[in-house]
Motif scaffolding. Structure first.
Motif, PDB file in Angstrom:
ATOM      1  N   PHE A   1       0.837  -1.194   0.000  1.00 26.32           N
ATOM      2  CA  PHE A   1       0.000   0.000   0.000  1.00 26.32           C
ATOM      3  C   PHE A   1       0.871   1.244   0.000  1.00 26.32           C
ATOM      4  N   GLN A   2       0.308   2.345  -0.513  1.00 28.02           N
ATOM      5  CA  GLN A   2       0.778   3.696  -0.242  1.00 28.02           C
ATOM      6  C   GLN A   2      -0.387   4.467   0.349  1.00 28.02           C
ATOM      7  N   GLU A   3      -0.173   5.004   1.539  1.00 27.61           N
ATOM      8  CA  GLU A   3      -1.204   5.813   2.186  1.00 27.61           C
ATOM      9  C   GLU A   3      -1.362   7.145   1.470  1.00 27.61           C
ATOM     10  N   VAL A   4      -2.601   7.585   1.303  1.00 31.66           N
ATOM     11  CA  VAL A   4      -2.886   8.924   0.800  1.00 31.66           C
ATOM     12  C   VAL A   4      -4.011   9.517   1.643  1.00 31.66           C
ATOM     13  N   VAL A   5      -4.152  10.824   1.580  1.00 29.43           N
ATOM     14  CA  VAL A   5      -5.264  11.533   2.209  1.00 29.43           C
ATOM     15  C   VAL A   5      -5.919  12.354   1.109  1.00 29.43           C
ATOM     16  N   ARG A   6      -7.088  11.926   0.663  1.00 30.19           N
ATOM     17  CA  ARG A   6      -7.661  12.612  -0.503  1.00 30.19           C
ATOM     18  C   ARG A   6      -8.005  14.068  -0.202  1.00 30.19           C
ATOM     19  N   ALA A   7      -8.268  14.378   1.066  1.00 23.49           N
ATOM     20  CA  ALA A   7      -8.575  15.768   1.424  1.00 23.49           C
ATOM     21  C   ALA A   7      -7.397  16.685   1.137  1.00 23.49           C
ATOM     22  N   THR A   8      -6.188  16.263   1.484  1.00 19.99           N
ATOM     23  CA  THR A   8      -5.013  17.106   1.260  1.00 19.99           C
ATOM     24  C   THR A   8      -4.479  16.955  -0.168  1.00 19.99           C
ATOM     25  N   LEU A   9      -4.565  15.747  -0.708  1.00 18.44           N
ATOM     26  CA  LEU A   9      -4.086  15.522  -2.070  1.00 18.44           C
ATOM     27  C   LEU A   9      -4.845  16.373  -3.080  1.00 18.44           C
ATOM     28  N   SER A  10      -6.101  16.633  -2.776  1.00 23.45           N
ATOM     29  CA  SER A  10      -6.939  17.393  -3.722  1.00 23.45           C
ATOM     30  C   SER A  10      -6.966  18.880  -3.436  1.00 23.45           C
ATOM     31  N   THR A  11      -6.317  19.329  -2.354  1.00 19.49           N
ATOM     32  CA  THR A  11      -6.391  20.754  -1.994  1.00 19.49           C
ATOM     33  C   THR A  11      -5.007  21.340  -1.767  1.00 19.49           C
ATOM     34  N   TRP A  12      -4.594  21.514  -0.495  1.00 18.29           N
ATOM     35  CA  TRP A  12      -3.429  22.353  -0.232  1.00 18.29           C
ATOM     36  C   TRP A  12      -2.106  21.712  -0.596  1.00 18.29           C
ATOM     37  N   TYR A  13      -2.009  20.389  -0.736  1.00 14.98           N
ATOM     38  CA  TYR A  13      -0.775  19.810  -1.279  1.00 14.98           C
ATOM     39  C   TYR A  13      -0.448  20.436  -2.633  1.00 14.98           C
ATOM     40  N   ARG A  14      -1.478  20.706  -3.410  1.00 12.73           N
ATOM     41  CA  ARG A  14      -1.276  21.256  -4.756  1.00 12.73           C
ATOM     42  C   ARG A  14      -0.732  22.679  -4.736  1.00 12.73           C
ATOM     43  N   ASP A  15      -0.933  23.373  -3.630  1.00  9.46           N
ATOM     44  CA  ASP A  15      -0.412  24.734  -3.507  1.00  9.46           C
ATOM     45  C   ASP A  15       1.077  24.753  -3.164  1.00  9.46           C
ATOM     46  N   LEU A  16       1.612  23.612  -2.749  1.00  9.25           N
ATOM     47  CA  LEU A  16       2.979  23.578  -2.234  1.00  9.25           C
ATOM     48  C   LEU A  16       3.996  23.019  -3.216  1.00  9.25           C
ATOM     49  N   VAL A  17       3.612  22.047  -4.041  1.00 11.81           N
ATOM     50  CA  VAL A  17       4.566  21.406  -4.946  1.00 11.81           C
ATOM     51  C   VAL A  17       4.036  21.409  -6.370  1.00 11.81           C
ATOM     52  N   THR A  18       4.957  21.251  -7.307  1.00 12.97           N
ATOM     53  CA  THR A  18       4.592  21.367  -8.720  1.00 12.97           C
ATOM     54  C   THR A  18       3.901  20.130  -9.257  1.00 12.97           C
ATOM     55  N   GLU A  19       4.225  18.951  -8.717  1.00 18.25           N
ATOM     56  CA  GLU A  19       3.633  17.697  -9.182  1.00 18.25           C
ATOM     57  C   GLU A  19       3.260  16.841  -7.984  1.00 18.25           C
TER      58      GLU A  19
END
Length: 402
Positions: free
Chosen positions: A344-362
């Motif tokens: 598995f790779q853990e993800v958090v869809r709440a952050t993956l779809s929002t503020w993570y995108r404000d911090l990194v290019t990909e």
């Protein structure tokens, strides 16, 4: 050669637990790393202790740097500030290694076992862990702030949440409804009433979606061995995939082995441990069923792949942790693609779809419940240029930055 010329740290007041490290080399490259919790303490270690050692050294010799930083005279126990600093540096050095080779990091590590890995969604909210502390409490279950406030959702209606995740292709989820019941006794016992209340979300998932969803129970190291055993035995009837970090001291191999003998619920641990020694002891004691590690806390990719080798040697599955920041997620994905027993790779869809995108290019691409392999060289991402010019940014440089 590829000599380190500068070490830069960045942190922002909006996410005070996060810190990023950029390592510049004389061949014009920049490697990106990240760690989490106590960002100001990690920043101090990086500039006062790490930078004087690292600047002027050859960035290609990652193993030697890891050995030095992971064996400080003081400060090594679990994921101390020293270890978190070492972790961020190591991730950045592997980013540089991949860039030099023109390959993704998982290829630079020795190649991939797979080109995608199954995701599970940790049902956290938008600011879980990062906005001034840990939001472990799941109280206030009506205070949703958006469609992906999954921490609220799993207490409101875990069955509906499971259906929502299945609709997006996720087939595994992690929740922690027992946490609020620990405070009453300091985690030393759990009443039958609280046990029933904590089980209810798991029961609702099974009623709503049956066996189509794997469910993990996160226990956040809140419980004594007696209380943890009671919870884990109760979880047997709902078929959880694992119970994660069930006791307060996850480096206590004897206590965990004793717990494991008392329950059929698989035991997973632990994101809180660093280096190979505690993992080796847990595995030798037959104390865990699954190995969880966090690359921003365990010593980075160098230590991470050694821990993965220990898991492989003991025929145990591996699952990299992410409930912290986007760079750690990407680094964990590279390890999950490379390590033979990763499941598995853990993800958090709440952050993956929002503020993570404000911090990194990909960011990693999740498709039909699977996280796809990055294709770009190195980690495959950089900090967004706007991060370093934010009004709430603190930027500190050691060495000669470009």
């Amino acid at each position: 050669m590829s000599l380190v010329t500068a070490l830069r740290t960045l942190r922002i007041a909006e996410r005070p637990n996060l810190i990023w490290v950029e390592i510049e080399t004389d061949d014009g490259r920049t490697g990106l790393g990240e760690s989490f919790r106590g960002a100001q303490a990690v920043e101090a270690v990086l500039h006062e202790t790490v930078a004087p050692f690292l600047i002027g050294r050859d960035a290609r010799h990652i193993e030697a740097v890891s050995r030095h930083l992971m064996t400080p005279y003081l400060g090594f126990h679990s994921a101390s500030a020293e270890v978190r600093a070492a972790s961020a540096v190591d991730i950045a050095l592997w980013d540089l290694a991949g860039q030099r080779q023109g390959e993704p990091v998982y290829v630079a590590l020795g190649g991939g076992m797979r080109d995608r890995v199954r995701a599970y969604n940790t049902c956290a909210g938008y600011s879980y862990n990062t906005a001034g502390g840990v939001r472990r409490s799941v109280g206030g279950a009506d205070a949703s702030v958006g469609p992906y406030d999954d921490q609220v959702a799993f207490m409101r209606d875990a069955g509906a949440l499971a259906e929502s995740l299945l609709a997006e292709g996720y087939t595994a989820m992690k929740i922690w409804p027992f946490d609020d019941h620990a405070a009453a006794t300091g985690g030393h016992m759990i009443s039958l009433a609280d046990l029933k209340a904590g089980l209810e979300p798991f029961v609702k998932v099974r009623k709503a979606v049956g066996d189509r969803m794997e469910v993990m129970a996160e226990l956040h190291s809140l419980w004594s061995s007696h209380a943890a055993a009671r919870i884990c035995r109760a979880l047997e009837d709902v078929g959880v995939f694992w119970a994660e970090d069930p006791i307060a001291k996850m480096d206590d191999a004897q206590a965990l082995a004793d717990l494991r003998r008392q329950t059929r619920t698989p035991i997973c641990g632990s994101e809180t441990l660093a280096g190979t020694v505690p993992f080796g002891k847990l595995l030798a004691a037959d104390a865990i069923d699954m190995v969880m590690l966090d690359l921003a806390w365990c010593g980075g990719l160098t230590q991470g792949r050694k821990i993965a080798a220990l898991a492989e040697a003991h025929a145990k599955p591996l699952a990299p942790h992410d409930c912290t920041g986007p760079v750690t997620l990407i680094a964990g994905l590279h390890l999950a693609l490379h390590a033979p027993t990763a499941i598995f790779q853990e993800v958090v869809r709440a952050t993956l779809s929002t503020w993570y995108r404000d911090l990194v290019t990909e960011l990693p691409v999740v498709r039909e419940g699977m996280v796809l392999a990055p294709r770009a060289a190195g980690l495959g991402t950089q900090l967004q240029p706007a991060v370093r010019t934010r009004a709430d940014a603190t930027v500190r440089v050691s060495g000669r930055a470009r």
